[in-house]
Design an enzyme around this catalytic site. Structure first.
Site, mmCIF file in Angstrom:
data_model
loop_
_atom_site.group_PDB
_atom_site.id
_atom_site.type_symbol
_atom_site.label_atom_id
_atom_site.label_comp_id
_atom_site.label_asym_id
_atom_site.label_seq_id
_atom_site.Cartn_x
_atom_site.Cartn_y
_atom_site.Cartn_z
ATOM 1 N N GLY A 20 0.775 -1.238 0.000
ATOM 2 C CA GLY A 20 0.000 0.000 0.000
ATOM 3 C C GLY A 20 0.800 1.279 0.000
ATOM 4 N N MET A 115 -3.882 -7.350 -7.075
ATOM 5 C CA MET A 115 -3.257 -8.443 -7.828
ATOM 6 C C MET A 115 -4.265 -9.448 -8.393
ATOM 7 S SD MET A 115 -0.230 -7.437 -7.756
ATOM 8 C CE MET A 115 0.694 -8.839 -8.375
ATOM 9 N N ARG A 116 -5.421 -8.963 -8.778
ATOM 10 C CA ARG A 116 -6.430 -9.834 -9.379
ATOM 11 C C ARG A 116 -6.896 -9.240 -10.694
ATOM 12 N NH1 ARG A 116 -6.933 -14.614 -6.280
ATOM 13 N NH2 ARG A 116 -6.877 -14.045 -4.090
ATOM 14 N N HIS A 134 0.901 0.945 -13.237
ATOM 15 C CA HIS A 134 1.714 -0.215 -13.618
ATOM 16 C C HIS A 134 3.176 0.224 -13.709
ATOM 17 C CE1 HIS A 134 2.499 -4.130 -15.322
ATOM 18 N NE2 HIS A 134 3.276 -3.530 -16.217
ATOM 19 N N ASP A 170 -3.627 -4.532 -18.451
ATOM 20 C CA ASP A 170 -2.751 -3.347 -18.521
ATOM 21 C C ASP A 170 -2.793 -2.703 -19.904
ATOM 22 O OD1 ASP A 170 -1.942 -3.846 -15.855
ATOM 23 O OD2 ASP A 170 -0.404 -5.236 -16.545
HETATM 24 C C1 GRF Z 1 3.339 -0.977 -7.680
HETATM 25 O O1 GRF Z 1 4.613 -1.161 -8.238
HETATM 26 C C2 GRF Z 1 2.289 -0.825 -8.765
HETATM 27 O O2 GRF Z 1 2.767 -0.193 -9.897
HETATM 28 C C3 GRF Z 1 1.948 -2.258 -9.070
HETATM 29 O O3 GRF Z 1 1.972 -2.921 -7.826
HETATM 30 C C4 GRF Z 1 2.857 -2.224 -6.947
HETATM 31 C C5 GRF Z 1 2.062 -1.890 -5.719
HETATM 32 O O4 GRF Z 1 2.883 -1.351 -4.712
HETATM 33 N N1 GRF Z 1 0.674 -2.352 -9.761
HETATM 34 P P1 GRF Z 1 2.220 -0.713 -3.420
HETATM 35 O O5 GRF Z 1 1.343 -1.789 -2.775
HETATM 36 O O6 GRF Z 1 1.421 0.465 -3.840
HETATM 37 O O7 GRF Z 1 3.370 -0.337 -2.525
#
Ligand code: GRF
Length: 222
Positions: A20, A115-116, A134, A170
């Protein structure tokens, strides 16, 4: 069709699965008294996600919504494709999430390390109102381990992309990109850290542009 500007403060939801750090940057930029909009809800599919705790500390509603087990997560295609319909766990999650988002009057969803893969139906229902960040210069290196794949490909620069989410992985329209150099002695970790620093500026900036109805493709140099 653009939903923004709204003419009132937007109610924003963040969906996150992990640490986060992007959520933190967004919470700082969109507190409850920001006239443009504020983070009103954080949803995670992981009960232990540090993102949920960060939301609680910021006084924002934090909800864990289970993604029923036995269901494959990224990057394995499921059902009839990466965003296919043959995924009951996803359907349950999305139904609960959608109900919560509507109940809370959410205007804009920000995926931040979520992550889904969301279904085409869900994404369609929120079209123009759902963004993702991304860690690559899309369309290069979509999917997982983007920083590692950038190193493996030997590119001289990488970066991050904030984009509207569509039914692909993406692939939606780009709102904003930030570039960083890839250095000869970079490891996956050092490159990821350099990109992440840019992410924390890029995501709030992209959200401001979207909320003001000013989004446009921007591939600024650092
Ligand atoms: C980031 O690198 C974002 O670009 C990718 O997942 C990571 C999340 O990091 N989609 P965080 O949980 O915001 O620290």
């Amino acid at each position: 069709m653009s939903y923004f500007p709204l003419g009132r403060p937007a109610r924003i939801a963040v969906m996150a699965s992990g640490r986060g750090s992007n959520l933190e940057a967004l919470l700082e930029s969109f507190p409850h008294d920001n006239p443009l909009g504020h983070i009103a809800l954080v949803i995670s599919d992981k009960r232990e996600a540090p993102a949920l705790e960060k939301a609680v500390q910021a006084g924002v509603e934090a909800r864990y919504l289970p993604w029923p087990t036995g269901v494959q997560a990224l990057p394995v295609p499921v059902g009839d494709g990466p965003r296919g319909s043959g995924n009951t766990g996803r359907a349950q999650f999305e139904q609960a999430a959608n109900q919560l988002l509507l109940n809370r009057g959410i205007d804009l969803i920000l995926l931040a390390g979520f992550m889904r893969l969301l279904s085409a139906d869900f994404v369609q229902a929120w079209q123009g109102r759902i963004l993702n960040i991304h860690p690559s210069l899309l369309p290069q290196f979509p999917g997982l381990r983007a920083q590692r794949r950038a190193l493996q490909a030997g590119v001289s620069e990488s970066g991050c992309t904030v984009h509207f989410v569509d039914a692909g992985m993406d692939t939606g329209p780009v709102v904003l990109q930030r570039r960083v150099p890839v250095l000869p002695d970079d490891t996956e970790e050092t490159l990821a850290a350099r990109i992440l620093k840019q992410e924390h500026q890029a995501y709030p900036e992209a959200v401001r542009r979207v909320l003001m109805g000013m989004e446009k493709i921007d591939r600024s140099q650092v």
